[in-house]
Design a protein around this motif. Structure first.
Motif, PDB file in Angstrom:
ATOM      1  N   CYS A 151       4.330   6.745  -1.450  1.00 54.76           N
ATOM      2  CA  CYS A 151       4.982   7.310  -0.258  1.00 54.76           C
ATOM      3  C   CYS A 151       6.496   7.294  -0.419  1.00 54.76           C
ATOM      4  O   CYS A 151       7.056   6.342  -0.968  1.00 54.76           O
ATOM      5  CB  CYS A 151       4.582   6.510   0.987  1.00 54.76           C
ATOM      6  SG  CYS A 151       2.823   6.606   1.369  1.00 54.76           S
ATOM      7  N   CYS A 193      -4.714  13.845  -3.089  1.00 51.51           N
ATOM      8  CA  CYS A 193      -5.947  13.207  -3.549  1.00 51.51           C
ATOM      9  C   CYS A 193      -6.804  14.254  -4.263  1.00 51.51           C
ATOM     10  O   CYS A 193      -7.042  15.336  -3.726  1.00 51.51           O
ATOM     11  CB  CYS A 193      -6.707  12.600  -2.376  1.00 51.51           C
ATOM     12  SG  CYS A 193      -8.242  11.756  -2.865  1.00 51.51           S
ATOM     13  N   CYS A 235      -8.893   9.763   3.310  1.00 53.35           N
ATOM     14  CA  CYS A 235      -7.855   9.263   2.407  1.00 53.35           C
ATOM     15  C   CYS A 235      -6.477   9.511   3.035  1.00 53.35           C
ATOM     16  O   CYS A 235      -6.133  10.648   3.379  1.00 53.35           O
ATOM     17  CB  CYS A 235      -7.948   9.957   1.052  1.00 53.35           C
ATOM     18  SG  CYS A 235      -6.605   9.544  -0.079  1.00 53.35           S
ATOM     19  N   CYS A 256      -8.570   8.316  -5.523  1.00 48.21           N
ATOM     20  CA  CYS A 256      -7.159   8.221  -5.928  1.00 48.21           C
ATOM     21  C   CYS A 256      -6.586   6.816  -5.800  1.00 48.21           C
ATOM     22  O   CYS A 256      -5.466   6.564  -6.245  1.00 48.21           O
ATOM     23  CB  CYS A 256      -6.308   9.191  -5.119  1.00 48.21           C
ATOM     24  SG  CYS A 256      -6.164   8.768  -3.363  1.00 48.21           S
ATOM     25  N   ARG A 259      -3.558   9.211   1.580  1.00 51.49           N
ATOM     26  CA  ARG A 259      -2.707   9.988   0.659  1.00 51.49           C
ATOM     27  C   ARG A 259      -2.975  11.477   0.811  1.00 51.49           C
ATOM     28  O   ARG A 259      -2.059  12.292   0.760  1.00 51.49           O
ATOM     29  CB  ARG A 259      -2.963   9.532  -0.777  1.00 51.49           C
ATOM     30  CG  ARG A 259      -2.085  10.211  -1.810  1.00 51.49           C
ATOM     31  CD  ARG A 259      -2.342   9.653  -3.195  1.00 51.49           C
ATOM     32  NE  ARG A 259      -1.894   8.273  -3.304  1.00 51.49           N
ATOM     33  CZ  ARG A 259      -2.036   7.530  -4.404  1.00 51.49           C
ATOM     34  NH1 ARG A 259      -2.632   8.039  -5.468  1.00 51.49           N
ATOM     35  NH2 ARG A 259      -1.607   6.295  -4.445  1.00 51.49           N
ATOM     36  N   ARG A 307     -10.041   1.555   0.884  1.00 54.47           N
ATOM     37  CA  ARG A 307      -9.322   2.280  -0.152  1.00 54.47           C
ATOM     38  C   ARG A 307     -10.172   3.458  -0.625  1.00 54.47           C
ATOM     39  O   ARG A 307     -11.410   3.397  -0.643  1.00 54.47           O
ATOM     40  CB  ARG A 307      -8.989   1.382  -1.331  1.00 54.47           C
ATOM     41  CG  ARG A 307      -8.202   0.149  -0.956  1.00 54.47           C
ATOM     42  CD  ARG A 307      -7.297  -0.286  -2.074  1.00 54.47           C
ATOM     43  NE  ARG A 307      -6.292   0.714  -2.369  1.00 54.47           N
ATOM     44  CZ  ARG A 307      -5.187   0.907  -1.643  1.00 54.47           C
ATOM     45  NH1 ARG A 307      -4.955   0.173  -0.567  1.00 54.47           N
ATOM     46  NH2 ARG A 307      -4.317   1.824  -2.001  1.00 54.47           N
ATOM     47  N   ASN A 334       0.816  -1.210   0.000  1.00 57.83           N
ATOM     48  CA  ASN A 334       0.000   0.000   0.000  1.00 57.83           C
ATOM     49  C   ASN A 334       0.852   1.264   0.000  1.00 57.83           C
ATOM     50  O   ASN A 334       0.510   2.253  -0.654  1.00 57.83           O
ATOM     51  CB  ASN A 334      -0.933  -0.006   1.207  1.00 57.83           C
ATOM     52  CG  ASN A 334      -2.023  -1.056   1.088  1.00 57.83           C
ATOM     53  OD1 ASN A 334      -2.355  -1.482  -0.004  1.00 57.83           O
ATOM     54  ND2 ASN A 334      -2.560  -1.481   2.216  1.00 57.83           N
ATOM     55  N   ASP A 373       0.687   3.967  -2.921  1.00 57.85           N
ATOM     56  CA  ASP A 373       0.302   5.347  -2.623  1.00 57.85           C
ATOM     57  C   ASP A 373       1.411   6.347  -2.931  1.00 57.85           C
ATOM     58  O   ASP A 373       1.246   7.549  -2.709  1.00 57.85           O
ATOM     59  CB  ASP A 373      -0.105   5.470  -1.152  1.00 57.85           C
ATOM     60  CG  ASP A 373      -1.388   4.709  -0.839  1.00 57.85           C
ATOM     61  OD1 ASP A 373      -2.066   4.290  -1.796  1.00 57.85           O
ATOM     62  OD2 ASP A 373      -1.702   4.511   0.351  1.00 57.85           O
ATOM     63  N   GLY A 382      -5.688   5.380  -3.033  1.00 58.28           N
ATOM     64  CA  GLY A 382      -4.862   5.248  -1.838  1.00 58.28           C
ATOM     65  C   GLY A 382      -5.624   4.589  -0.698  1.00 58.28           C
ATOM     66  O   GLY A 382      -6.836   4.346  -0.778  1.00 58.28           O
TER      67      GLY A 382
END
Length: 555
Positions: A212, A353, A344, A325, A346, A321, A206, A210, A327
């Motif tokens: 990150c 997002c 969200c 987006c 993200r 989720r 994840n 996303d 995420g």
């Protein structure tokens, strides 16, 4: 003055020489090579030596000869009689290890090559032994002094070196760390999701999905980065720095004499040095202690005990989720009514997002249970689904098998033809030039055929429904609603576990009318028997891997 005597009326014997120079990154800089080579040229000129070549190893430690390509090439050239003398500034440029320096001297002496040091003269067994001993003692003493300095830095609450994810160096205070806010938020997310029952593998997937930021410019997040190793207390979940505590000397680096590479070895906990650093805390104490219990189970704990410690706090923890987006979604907190909201992740991390929304978690949970009971309690549809999937998979597998068989036969044919061509050459049969052209052409065809074969998907196996799967699946579905707590938090300990047998992900999005829409993607591992499938396929949802299920509200 020259080392070689001259006679009146005779030409001196000019010997061929090479030079060798080296510098190590922790002691010198790039100009050191140029400075050493200048001394070597001057020494060769004064002593009537014909300097033929200069070898150099930049940014290489003298602790081992392994990995020093130029020195190894010099030793190889010495065996061919390419030169008579090796010139170095000092013997420790060749090595700071007693064994290595003695070995270099022995090999060059056997090849009839002298070692000359600018500041020490011609090397002998005595000087090599003394310089090797002094060099090794210097290296070991220097290492002790460095460790003593690092220990002093830790005792002052400073970093002993190395960049920990979540921090950056202070711009003006050497050794002082500052919390990096965006990375710190990711660390909090990792701890929060793990405490809620999400596995390190799922968390890593994840985080990568996303977008990150990753530690040390990695291409993707790894579960080992998150979970680490208990013996070394490594990994994000075990990093004491996130709890406001500097722990140093947990491991030491030792050079392997066989490979020349540095390997890490754990130190006993009695050798660790600890210093409180509350200004560096990222994770609050309650969450830290809860996670430590999960990653370091008590001695004698059973597998069942570990599973209980990993049980999710909420039934949909880690499954949610964002429909906008893609995420993940996480708890934002409770409002004045005491109801938990989700948002969200993200958006909370990077505000990236495009259409972030906040939803009440209890409403999402109710919608999921409603969909499960309404859409999934249909054994006949499940049987039909698997039957159709098997039919389509079998057709694809047959076509795939035909392509693979054709390519495998072509590879075998080309390999046989190449073997025959080689036999013709070894037996002196045929035109060598023509055979060489045919050989090159066949090798190119073989490489292309092997590449094409490697790109073919692996052979597929049809799946089959477990005899008791449908009945058990329906029972799990019908058991969800009664065991759900009154506060919609999954009051029964079996709730989240049962839910995870059925669901891979829950996507929450907003309709044009502003209402919430929930899309549930099912996990078919509990229903489908695929003993010979790959770990990647059998370990997760088949929706994402095979593409046979549309993202609808049903499973």
């Amino acid at each position: 003055m020259s080392l070689h005597s001259r006679r009146e009326g005779t030409n001196p014997v000019i010997r061929k020489a090479v030079g060798y120079s080296r510098y190590s990154t922790d002691l010198q800089n790039e100009r050191s090579i140029e400075d050493q080579e200048a001394l070597i040229r001057k020494y060769a000129s004064i002593n009537d030596l014909a300097l033929d070549r200069l070898y150099s190893d930049a940014a290489q430690s003298g602790a081992s000869i392994l990995g020093r390509d130029s020195l190894l090439q010099l030793l190889a050239d010495a065996k061919t009689g390419a030169f008579d003398v090796v010139i170095v500034e000092e013997l420790d440029r060749l090595s700071r290890d007693m064994e290595d320096l003695a070995g270099i001297h022995k090999r060059l002496s056997f090849a009839g090559v002298e070692i000359m040091a600018v500041h020490e003269g011609v090397a002998s067994t005595v000087t090599v032994g003394l310089r090797g001993l002094v060099g090794q003692l210097f290296r070991e003493d220097n290492a002790r002094k460095i460790r003593r300095g690092l220990s002093g830095r830790v005792s002052q609450g400073l970093s002993a070196g190395g960049r920990a994810f979540g921090y950056r160096p202070h711009p003006s205070e050497k050794g002082r760390l500052i919390i990096q806010d965006d990375e710190a938020e990711i660390i909090r997310r990792i701890f929060r999701e793990f405490s809620e029952g999400r596995s390190p593998i799922d968390i890593a997937i994840n985080l990568t999905r996303d977008g990150c930021p990753m530690p040390r410019s990695a291409k993707a997040w790894q579960s080992s980065t998150i979970y680490g190793w208990a013996e070394r207390r490594s990994g994000i979940l075990r990093n004491d720095l996130y709890a406001g505590k500097i722990v140093w000397n947990k491991s030491k680096m030792v050079k392997d004499p066989e490979t020349g590479r540095r390997v890490s070895r754990p130190n006993p906990p009695s050798d660790w040095q600890t210093k409180e650093a509350p200004d560096l805390r990222i994770i609050d104490q309650d969450l830290w202690e809860r996670v430590q219990v999960m990653v370091e189970p008590r001695q004698g704990a059973t597998q069942s005990d570990r599973a209980k410690m990993r049980r999710p706090v909420r039934p949909l923890s880690g499954l949610l989720r964002c429909g906008s987006c893609g995420g993940g979604m996480s708890a934002k907190g409770k409002d004045k009514s005491g109801r938990t909201r989700i948002e969200c992740t993200r958006h909370s991390l990077s505000r990236s997002c495009p259409a972030p929304r906040t939803w009440y978690l209890d409403l999402v949970e109710e919608a999921v249970i409603g969909l499960l009971r309404k859409e999934l309690d249909k054994p006949d549809l499940l049987k039909l689904y698997v039957t159709e999937y098997n039919r389509a998979r079998a057709e694809f597998a047959a076509a795939n098998g035909q392509r693979r068989s054709k390519l495998e036969r072509r590879v075998q044919q080309l390999d046989s033809e190449i073997s025959r061509l080689v036999q013709f050459v070894t037996r002196g049969i045929g035109d060598t030039d023509r055979i060489a052209k045919e050989y090159e052409a066949r090798c190119a065809e073989l490489a292309d055929a092997k590449l094409e074969l490697s790109l073919e998907p692996s052979p597929l196996n049809a799946v089959s429904l477990h005899p008791m799967a449908v009945d058990g699946y329906r029972k799990d579905l019908m058991a969800l609603a009664p065991i759900m707590g009154a506060d919609h938090s999954g009051g029964s300990a079996n709730f989240a576990e049962t839910l995870r047998k059925l669901i891979e992900s829950v996507t929450v999005t907003e309709r044009e009318t502003g209402q919430m829409e929930v899309v549930v993607t099912g996990r078919l591992r509990a229903l489908i028997d695929a003993p010979r499938m790959s770990r990647k396929t059998s370990g997760g949802t088949m929706v994402a891997e095979e593409g046979f299920e549309p993202p609808t509200q049903g499973l």
